[in-house]
Design a protein around this motif. Structure first.
Motif, short mmCIF file in Angstrom:
data_model
loop_
_atom_site.label_atom_id
_atom_site.label_comp_id
_atom_site.label_asym_id
_atom_site.label_seq_id
_atom_site.Cartn_x
_atom_site.Cartn_y
_atom_site.Cartn_z
N GLY A 1 53.16 -5.31 104.85
CA GLY A 1 52.15 -6.34 105.44
C GLY A 1 52.52 -7.47 104.45
N VAL A 2 52.68 -7.13 103.09
CA VAL A 2 52.62 -8.20 102.07
C VAL A 2 53.84 -9.06 102.26
CG1 VAL A 2 53.00 -8.60 99.77
CG2 VAL A 2 51.49 -6.88 100.22
N GLY A 3 54.97 -8.42 102.66
CA GLY A 3 56.18 -9.06 102.95
C GLY A 3 56.00 -9.99 104.23
N ASN A 4 55.44 -9.39 105.08
CA ASN A 4 55.47 -10.29 106.53
C ASN A 4 54.62 -11.57 106.07
OD1 ASN A 4 56.44 -8.30 107.88
ND2 ASN A 4 54.69 -7.44 108.71
N ALA A 5 53.47 -11.43 105.30
CA ALA A 5 52.60 -12.60 104.98
C ALA A 5 53.43 -13.59 103.87
CB ALA A 5 51.46 -12.26 104.04
N MET A 6 54.08 -13.10 103.11
CA MET A 6 54.83 -14.17 102.25
C MET A 6 56.17 -14.53 103.24
SD MET A 6 55.33 -12.33 98.61
CE MET A 6 56.00 -10.79 99.07
N LYS A 7 56.73 -13.74 103.88
CA LYS A 7 57.74 -14.35 104.85
C LYS A 7 57.30 -15.53 105.95
CE LYS A 7 61.75 -12.78 107.85
NZ LYS A 7 61.58 -13.94 108.92
N GLY A 8 56.12 -15.17 106.20
CA GLY A 8 55.58 -16.19 107.30
C GLY A 8 55.50 -17.55 106.47
N LYS A 9 54.84 -17.48 105.00
CA LYS A 9 54.79 -18.76 104.36
C LYS A 9 56.16 -19.48 104.13
CE LYS A 9 50.22 -19.10 104.13
NZ LYS A 9 49.35 -20.05 104.82
N ASP B 1 59.06 -19.08 105.87
CA ASP B 1 59.67 -19.48 107.15
C ASP B 1 58.87 -20.80 107.29
OD1 ASP B 1 61.45 -17.51 106.80
OD2 ASP B 1 60.75 -16.33 108.40
N GLY B 2 57.86 -20.97 107.07
CA GLY B 2 57.09 -22.00 107.38
C GLY B 2 57.15 -23.29 106.50
N GLY B 3 57.67 -22.99 105.47
CA GLY B 3 57.87 -24.31 104.63
C GLY B 3 56.93 -24.41 103.69
N SER B 4 55.66 -23.81 103.70
CA SER B 4 54.55 -24.36 103.04
C SER B 4 54.60 -23.69 101.60
CB SER B 4 53.29 -23.66 103.53
OG SER B 4 53.40 -22.42 103.64
N LEU B 5 55.49 -22.70 101.34
CA LEU B 5 55.79 -22.19 99.92
C LEU B 5 57.25 -22.17 99.88
CD1 LEU B 5 52.93 -19.52 99.23
CD2 LEU B 5 53.18 -21.77 98.24
N SER B 6 57.58 -22.10 98.61
CA SER B 6 58.97 -21.61 98.23
C SER B 6 58.91 -20.33 97.52
CB SER B 6 59.78 -22.54 97.25
OG SER B 6 59.40 -22.71 96.05
N ARG B 7 60.08 -19.43 97.35
CA ARG B 7 60.06 -18.28 96.72
C ARG B 7 59.58 -18.48 95.14
NH1 ARG B 7 58.92 -14.63 94.03
NH2 ARG B 7 60.28 -12.65 93.76
N GLU B 8 60.17 -19.70 94.57
CA GLU B 8 59.67 -19.91 93.20
C GLU B 8 58.30 -20.08 92.85
OE1 GLU B 8 61.72 -19.65 90.66
OE2 GLU B 8 62.94 -18.81 91.85
N ASP B 9 57.65 -20.50 94.14
CA ASP B 9 56.07 -20.74 94.07
C ASP B 9 55.41 -19.28 93.85
OD1 ASP B 9 56.06 -23.50 94.52
OD2 ASP B 9 56.21 -23.00 96.40
N MET B 10 56.18 -18.32 94.09
CA MET B 10 55.28 -16.97 94.00
C MET B 10 55.81 -16.09 92.90
SD MET B 10 54.84 -16.14 98.12
CE MET B 10 56.60 -16.28 98.63
N PHE B 11 54.93 -15.19 92.34
CA PHE B 11 55.22 -14.19 91.22
C PHE B 11 54.73 -13.02 92.00
CE2 PHE B 11 54.75 -11.39 87.76
CZ PHE B 11 55.61 -11.97 86.82
N VAL B 12 55.75 -11.92 92.13
CA VAL B 12 55.58 -10.80 93.04
C VAL B 12 55.90 -9.60 92.23
CG1 VAL B 12 56.11 -9.42 95.01
CG2 VAL B 12 56.07 -11.95 95.15
#
Length: 317
Positions: A60-68, A70-81
């Protein structure tokens, strides 16, 4: 980091990577609600998401992050996992397979931080909680020193940026430091006004290990083992007096207490309004009198004693 995260301070770890000072904890977040909760948290400005294999909700966490992403509202570098190695993967040769299970569920190419969830090892195999006839887990005689060597391999392979510990005591941390080629940058432990954990925090600071505080709201009426009459942290008159003084909620004061101690703090809620409220703690500071008053609330009362692991020689508490 994006504009939505500019109000959240970033602490620099000893390896040079930076971690947002507040994160969303996902423990006890049901798999059915996790995706919506993480989506709401990302919309509210959270960029630090704390996960673990044992929570059973990393898909579920992965699905939420993938949605963001893929939608372009966030980049991977924006997030700390962050994720954590479960107890059945403590053998050096098992660490990578345990890590990859989380990485696959989270649908990421790397993690920012990976922790040994606990120094206690369980019997390896398909059972997450292998139990003996006495009802306790079947423990494995795997020294966490061996586990740490497997963790270092993950960094060397570029699968994770930083590695650390969770629920380790001072003696156990010292043993890791004696053999570590890559030093642990984090120890994630329980910290709240009823369990200030001061000595361990000071030790970690002396070794340049950043402390991440879980259960910052302490005991609640929803915890396991609660009995009517038990003290509830957010009902404590000291916390409520400080909250009234700053025109904040008691929960915000408890979160701010960890921040003013220089810790990273994890908050958790499945209620969208509380998710937003928990992050709205950067527009005030506790003064010295507040800190002293809250320090004096300490009862050395753990909310999460992990008593199921009592019979392990590596039990940390």
């Amino acid at each position: 980091m994006t504009e939505a995260n500019n109000t959240i301070p970033l602490l620099t770890l000893q390896d040079g990577h930076r971690i947002p000072q507040i994160g969303l904890g996902t423990w006890k977040c049901s798999p059915d609600e996790t995706e919506a909760v993480v989506m709401a948290a990302l919309d509210a400005g959270y960029r630090h998401i704390d996960c673990a294999f044992i929570y059973g909700n990393e898909v579920g966490v992965g699905n939420a992050m993938k949605g963001k992403l893929d939608g372009g509202s966030l980049s991977r570098e924006d997030m700390f996992v962050t994720s954590k190695l479960w107890n059945t993967y403590h053998g050096k040769d098992d660490v990578k397979s345990g890590f990859l299970r989380s990485l696959e569920s989270l649908q990421l190419e790397y993690l920012d931080l990976f922790l040994i969830h606990t120094p206690v090892a369980y019997q390896r195999g398909d059972q997450i909680f292998p139990k003996g006839d006495d009802g306790y887990p079947i423990f494995a005689d795997v020294d966490y020193i061996e586990t740490w060597k497997g963790m270092e391999c993950l960094v060397e392979e570029g699968l994770v940026r930083s590695i650390g510990l969770s629920n380790f005591n001072e003696k156990q941390i010292r043993r890791v430091l004696e053999v570590a080629t890559i030093k642990p940058v984090i120890n994630q432990i329980e910290v709240n006004p009823y369990f200030t954990n001061t000595a361990l925090i000071e030790f970690c600071k002396s070794k340049n290990i950043t402390v991440v505080a879980y259960s910052p709201l302490g005991p609640t009426a929803h915890r396991a083992g609660y009995s009517p009459g038990d003290k509830i942290l957010l009902e404590d008159p000291v916390i409520n007096a400080v909250a009234k003084k700053h025109r904040k909620a008691p929960s915000q004061v408890a979160v701010r207490y960890a921040i003013d101690k220089g810790l990273v703090v994890l908050t958790k809620s499945s209620k969208f309004e509380r998710i937003k409220k928990n992050i709205q703690v950067f527009d005030f500071h506790l003064d010295e009198d507040d800190i002293v008053a809250i320090d004096n609330m300490n009862q050395n009362q753990r909310t999460v004693p992990s008593t199921m692991n009592l019979k392990s020689p590596y039990y940390p508490f």
